[in-house]
Structures are given as structure tokens and as C-alpha cells.
Design an enzyme around this catalytic site. Structure first.
Site, PDB file in Angstrom:
ATOM      1  N   ARG A  35      -2.207  20.681  55.632  1.00 39.83           N
ATOM      2  CA  ARG A  35      -2.623  20.105  56.919  1.00 39.83           C
ATOM      3  C   ARG A  35      -2.605  21.159  58.024  1.00 39.83           C
ATOM      4  O   ARG A  35      -1.552  21.510  58.551  1.00 39.83           O
ATOM      5  CB  ARG A  35      -1.713  18.910  57.257  1.00 39.83           C
ATOM      6  CG  ARG A  35      -2.054  17.688  56.426  1.00 39.83           C
ATOM      7  CD  ARG A  35      -1.020  16.606  56.549  1.00 39.83           C
ATOM      8  NE  ARG A  35       0.221  16.924  55.883  1.00 39.83           N
ATOM      9  CZ  ARG A  35       1.288  16.104  55.810  1.00 39.83           C
ATOM     10  NH1 ARG A  35       1.216  14.922  56.380  1.00 39.83           N
ATOM     11  NH2 ARG A  35       2.376  16.465  55.182  1.00 39.83           N
ATOM     12  N   ASN A  87       8.929  25.003  48.116  1.00 42.35           N
ATOM     13  CA  ASN A  87       9.391  23.692  48.579  1.00 42.35           C
ATOM     14  C   ASN A  87       8.329  22.599  48.421  1.00 42.35           C
ATOM     15  O   ASN A  87       8.670  21.432  48.233  1.00 42.35           O
ATOM     16  CB  ASN A  87       9.815  23.828  50.053  1.00 42.35           C
ATOM     17  CG  ASN A  87       9.900  22.498  50.756  1.00 42.35           C
ATOM     18  OD1 ASN A  87      10.837  21.742  50.577  1.00 42.35           O
ATOM     19  ND2 ASN A  87       8.871  22.177  51.545  1.00 42.35           N
ATOM     20  N   SER A 140      16.174  18.977  42.764  1.00 45.04           N
ATOM     21  CA  SER A 140      16.564  17.648  43.258  1.00 45.04           C
ATOM     22  C   SER A 140      17.697  17.103  42.394  1.00 45.04           C
ATOM     23  O   SER A 140      17.878  17.545  41.259  1.00 45.04           O
ATOM     24  CB  SER A 140      15.360  16.705  43.154  1.00 45.04           C
ATOM     25  OG  SER A 140      15.739  15.368  43.381  1.00 45.04           O
ATOM     26  N   TYR A 153       8.648  11.928  37.852  1.00 44.80           N
ATOM     27  CA  TYR A 153       9.151  12.772  38.949  1.00 44.80           C
ATOM     28  C   TYR A 153      10.397  13.524  38.476  1.00 44.80           C
ATOM     29  O   TYR A 153      10.529  14.732  38.702  1.00 44.80           O
ATOM     30  CB  TYR A 153       9.459  11.925  40.191  1.00 44.80           C
ATOM     31  CG  TYR A 153      10.062  12.753  41.310  1.00 44.80           C
ATOM     32  CD1 TYR A 153       9.294  13.706  41.970  1.00 44.80           C
ATOM     33  CD2 TYR A 153      11.400  12.605  41.675  1.00 44.80           C
ATOM     34  CE1 TYR A 153       9.847  14.500  42.982  1.00 44.80           C
ATOM     35  CE2 TYR A 153      11.960  13.394  42.676  1.00 44.80           C
ATOM     36  CZ  TYR A 153      11.180  14.340  43.324  1.00 44.80           C
ATOM     37  OH  TYR A 153      11.729  15.126  44.307  1.00 44.80           O
TER      38      TYR A 153
HETATM   39  P1  NDP Z   1       7.600  15.702  52.745  1.00 50.08           P
HETATM   40  O1  NDP Z   1       6.613  14.724  52.218  1.00 50.08           O
HETATM   41  O2  NDP Z   1       8.161  15.470  54.091  1.00 50.08           O
HETATM   42  O3  NDP Z   1       6.986  17.173  52.673  1.00 50.08           O
HETATM   43  C1  NDP Z   1       6.311  17.629  51.536  1.00 50.08           C
HETATM   44  C2  NDP Z   1       5.605  18.931  51.843  1.00 50.08           C
HETATM   45  O4  NDP Z   1       4.943  19.384  50.642  1.00 50.08           O
HETATM   46  C3  NDP Z   1       4.554  18.783  52.918  1.00 50.08           C
HETATM   47  O5  NDP Z   1       4.653  19.858  53.821  1.00 50.08           O
HETATM   48  C4  NDP Z   1       3.241  18.856  52.156  1.00 50.08           C
HETATM   49  O6  NDP Z   1       2.256  19.522  52.957  1.00 50.08           O
HETATM   50  C5  NDP Z   1       3.614  19.763  50.975  1.00 50.08           C
HETATM   51  N1  NDP Z   1       2.696  19.544  49.841  1.00 50.08           N
HETATM   52  C6  NDP Z   1       2.576  18.436  49.076  1.00 50.08           C
HETATM   53  N2  NDP Z   1       1.576  18.608  48.192  1.00 50.08           N
HETATM   54  C7  NDP Z   1       1.060  19.848  48.414  1.00 50.08           C
HETATM   55  C8  NDP Z   1      -0.005  20.584  47.852  1.00 50.08           C
HETATM   56  N3  NDP Z   1      -0.745  20.087  46.838  1.00 50.08           N
HETATM   57  N4  NDP Z   1      -0.275  21.825  48.318  1.00 50.08           N
HETATM   58  C9  NDP Z   1       0.460  22.337  49.329  1.00 50.08           C
HETATM   59  N5  NDP Z   1       1.477  21.698  49.920  1.00 50.08           N
HETATM   60  C10 NDP Z   1       1.763  20.463  49.471  1.00 50.08           C
HETATM   61  O7  NDP Z   1       8.793  15.748  51.650  1.00 50.08           O
HETATM   62  P2  NDP Z   1      10.159  16.586  51.621  1.00 50.08           P
HETATM   63  O8  NDP Z   1      10.212  17.550  52.722  1.00 50.08           O
HETATM   64  O9  NDP Z   1      11.243  15.610  51.486  1.00 50.08           O
HETATM   65  O10 NDP Z   1      10.000  17.337  50.225  1.00 50.08           O
HETATM   66  C11 NDP Z   1      10.063  18.733  50.092  1.00 50.08           C
HETATM   67  C12 NDP Z   1      10.587  19.085  48.712  1.00 50.08           C
HETATM   68  O11 NDP Z   1      11.916  18.611  48.579  1.00 50.08           O
HETATM   69  C13 NDP Z   1       9.809  18.476  47.542  1.00 50.08           C
HETATM   70  O12 NDP Z   1       9.714  19.433  46.518  1.00 50.08           O
HETATM   71  C14 NDP Z   1      10.683  17.304  47.107  1.00 50.08           C
HETATM   72  O13 NDP Z   1      10.485  16.989  45.754  1.00 50.08           O
HETATM   73  C15 NDP Z   1      12.060  17.882  47.357  1.00 50.08           C
HETATM   74  N6  NDP Z   1      13.129  16.910  47.516  1.00 50.08           N
HETATM   75  C16 NDP Z   1      13.079  15.941  48.483  1.00 50.08           C
HETATM   76  C17 NDP Z   1      14.108  15.034  48.606  1.00 50.08           C
HETATM   77  C18 NDP Z   1      14.094  13.913  49.593  1.00 50.08           C
HETATM   78  O14 NDP Z   1      14.860  12.935  49.421  1.00 50.08           O
HETATM   79  N7  NDP Z   1      13.290  13.968  50.642  1.00 50.08           N
HETATM   80  C19 NDP Z   1      15.293  15.129  47.754  1.00 50.08           C
HETATM   81  C20 NDP Z   1      15.232  16.166  46.755  1.00 50.08           C
HETATM   82  C21 NDP Z   1      14.199  17.030  46.679  1.00 50.08           C
HETATM   83  P3  NDP Z   1       0.719  19.073  53.089  1.00 50.08           P
HETATM   84  O15 NDP Z   1       0.640  17.613  52.807  1.00 50.08           O
HETATM   85  O16 NDP Z   1       0.355  19.468  54.486  1.00 50.08           O
HETATM   86  O17 NDP Z   1       0.029  19.923  52.083  1.00 50.08           O
HETATM   87  C1  8X3 Z   2      14.119  13.192  45.776  1.00 51.55           C
HETATM   88  C2  8X3 Z   2      15.376  12.414  45.700  1.00 51.55           C
HETATM   89  O1  8X3 Z   2      16.597  10.498  44.593  1.00 51.55           O
HETATM   90  O2  8X3 Z   2      14.280  10.099  45.226  1.00 51.55           O
HETATM   91  O3  8X3 Z   2      14.076  14.226  44.857  1.00 51.55           O
HETATM   92  O4  8X3 Z   2      14.782  11.469  43.347  1.00 51.55           O
HETATM   93  S1  8X3 Z   2      15.229  11.063  44.663  1.00 51.55           S
END
Ligand code: NDP
Ligand code: 8X3
Length: 255
Positions: A35, A87, A140, A153
Site C-alpha cells: 500500500r 515481517n 508466532s 496458518y
Molecule cells: P498486519 O495485518 O497489521 O500487517 C501485515 C503487514 O504485512 C502489512 O504491512 C501488509 O502490507 C504486509 N503484507 C501482507 N501481505 C503482503 C504481501 N503479499 N506483500 C507485501 N507485504 C504484505 O499484521 P501484523 O502486523 O500483526 O503481522 C505482521 C507479522 O506478524 C505477520 O507475519 C504475522 O503472521 C505475525 N504475527 C502476528 C501476530 C498478531 O497477533 N498480530 C502474532 C504472531 C505473529 P500491505 O498490505 O500494504 O502489503
Molecule cells: C498470530 C497469533 O494466535 O492468531 O500468529 O496464531 S495467533
């Protein structure tokens, strides 16, 4: 000495908080995501708040040619990436395997596994040549155990766990550090994406307890990258106090 960090998924949640934290700590940051408007907004925020330099790259981690082209387009003074934060990632859907939506599975596998691999494949050879670098992979709690309806996932995050171990072995001779940071529930747009825009369903995930904040995870990442060169934090599991594992939460009744 100048240090450059590339953070994927910097348009939201953890990636945005990590980019802001690293910029605050004096790292020049390359922020990546799909984005463009959000990248521009974050670029402005960093420029206003901090002295660090910032550069945006707009690409989809699932498309190898886009990844290659984007990284190759970096100006000379941005090419030597010291820290790669893998990330970008997502969960889509929460269904039993027998009812799984194929497109959801593909989005998760293509982003969380193949996307992480593509970015690493393009960035890591430079680190190997320079014999220095640090790769931080966002795993995660879902990579440490499995919960019902989340098998795919969880499988992608188990893959991140395996890839982190393998990268550490392959890059051992070059002094490259590999850290995996594994959060439990963090209140970001994660659940909104998982439930395809259903805000009420997403809010329920974080109801009744204090979930982690994106800044809590940015702290963990900064802790890992700020260790002296002979110290590698290999694996961090960071959970809300009210969460025991992938599926057990202590939630307070709403008054
Ligand atoms: P968000 O949805 O807030 O952010 C996800 C980010 O990933 C966005 O910036 C998005 O950017 C980017 N993204 C997704 N798909 C693509 C793509 N195809 N190409 C490029 N960028 C991409 O989620 P989180 O910040 O929570 O998640 C970040 C990471 O942390 C992930 O790997 C998630 O699995 C992991 N995680 C999250 C947890 C939670 O509870 N929130 C817990 C454990 C792990 P854009 O859409 O602009 O491309
Ligand atoms: C994201 C946290 O608990 O939804 O990785 O799997 S959980």
C-alpha cells in the site's frame, strides 16, 4: 556507523512499529509493503520525528520478479542492508481443514513462506559477501504449537521456525545472525485481515484481556538487534500474560 534496516510489511501493525522504533534508534530504514499511500504516510512520519533516513519500496513479496526488481532498484547508498526484518505475513480464514478455502491457503503459503524466502534470497547474498548482517523473522506462537481451525496458518509459521533454524546453519560461517521473534496475540490489523474485513469478529479476538501491542514486539526486535556482535538472540516467544498458548486465554467477563 550507519546501519540500514529493511522491514517488510511496514504499512501496518508490527512492521510499522518496528520501522518507527529502529528509525528512533538511529537506523536508516527501508520500509516495504504493497500500500503505497501508507508507505508515503510512514515516510513522512519518520522524516518529521527522527533524523534517520527513510526509503520506500512498494512490492508484493509473493512475486519473485517484483522482489528482485524492487531490491535491485535501491540507490547505491541503500544497497548494503545490515538488518532484514521478514515481517510481512497474514492469516486468512479460520476453518477446519475439510472446509478450507484453497485461495486462503495459497495466500498464506505464498506470503508467509515463499515471500519470506524470496526476500531472503535476494538480500542475503550481500550479507554473505560482507560477512555481516542480521535477519529477523517474524514467527508466532502458531509456529510453536497448533490450534483448531488454524492448521494452515500454523503450518506456515512452523515453516518460519524451520527456515530460521536452517538459515542460522547455512549462514554460520559468515557471522550472520538469525533471530526468530514469536509473538502471541498482538492487537493489529491481523484479525481484520484474517476475518476478511469483519471488524466485530476481529474485535472479539482482543476482548476481555490485554493483548500485546505492536510496540511490545518492536521492543523485542530492538533488544535482539542491539546486542553486541558475538551475541545472537536465536528465538524469542513473547506472549500476553493472559495467554498460555495458541488457544488458552484468561478473559475477564465484561461488566
Ligand atoms: P498486519 O495485518 O497489521 O500487517 C501485515 C503487514 O504485512 C502489512 O504491512 C501488509 O502490507 C504486509 N503484507 C501482507 N501481505 C503482503 C504481501 N503479499 N506483500 C507485501 N507485504 C504484505 O499484521 P501484523 O502486523 O500483526 O503481522 C505482521 C507479522 O506478524 C505477520 O507475519 C504475522 O503472521 C505475525 N504475527 C502476528 C501476530 C498478531 O497477533 N498480530 C502474532 C504472531 C505473529 P500491505 O498490505 O500494504 O502489503
Ligand atoms: C498470530 C497469533 O494466535 O492468531 O500468529 O496464531 S495467533
Amino acid at each position: 556507523m550507519r546501519k540500514i534496516a529493511l522491514i517488510t510489511g511496514a504499512t501496518s501493525g508490527l512492521g510499522k512499529a518496528i520501522a518507527l522504533r529502529l528509525a528512533k534508534e538511529g537506523y536508516d530504514v527501508i520500509i516495504a509493503g504493497r500500500r503505497k499511500d501508507r508507505l508515503e504516510e510512514l515516510e513522512r512520519e519518520i522524516e518529521i520525528k527522527y533524523e534517520s533516513k527513510v526509503y520506500s519500496l512498494c512490492f508484493d513479496v509473493r512475486v519473485y520478479n517484483e522482489v528482485e526488481k524492487a531490491i535491485a532498484s535501491l540507490p547505491e547508498e541503500w544497497k548494503e542492508i545490515d538488518i532484514l526484518v521478514n515481517n510481512a505475513g497474514l492469516a486468512v480464514g479460520l476453518d477446519p481443514i475439510q472446509q478450507g478455502v484453497i485461495d486462503d491457503w495459497e495466500r498464506m503459503i505464498d506470503t508467509n513462506i515463499k515471500g519470506l524466502l524470496y526476500v531472503t534470497r535476494v538480500v542475503s547474498p550481500g550479507m554473505v559477501v560482507r560477512k555481516s548482517g542480521h535477519i529477523v523473522n517474524l514467527g508466532s506462537i502458531a509456529g510453536k504449537g497448533v490450534y483448531p481451525n488454524g492448521a494452515v496458518y500454523c503450518a506456515t509459521k512452523h515453516a518460519v521456525d524451520a527456515l530460521s533454524q536452517g538459515m542460522r546453519m547455512d549462514m554460520l560461517p559468515y557471522g550472520i545472525r538469525v533471530t526468530q521473534v514469536c509473538p502471541g496475540a498482538v492487537n493489529t490489523e491481523f484479525s481484520l485481515v484474517r476475518f476478511k474485513g469483519n471488524q466485530d469478529r476481529a474485535d472479539l479476538v482482543y476482548d476481555g484481556y490485554d493483548a500485546l501491542t505492536a510496540e511490545n514486539i518492536a521492543d523485542a526486535v530492538f533488544y535482539a538487534v542491539s546486542q553486541p556482535p558475538h551475541v545472537n538472540i536465536q528465538d524469542m516467544l513473547v506472549m500476553p500474560t493472559a495467554q498460555a498458548n495458541g488457544s488458552m486465554f484468561h478473559k475477564e467477563e465484561k461488566k
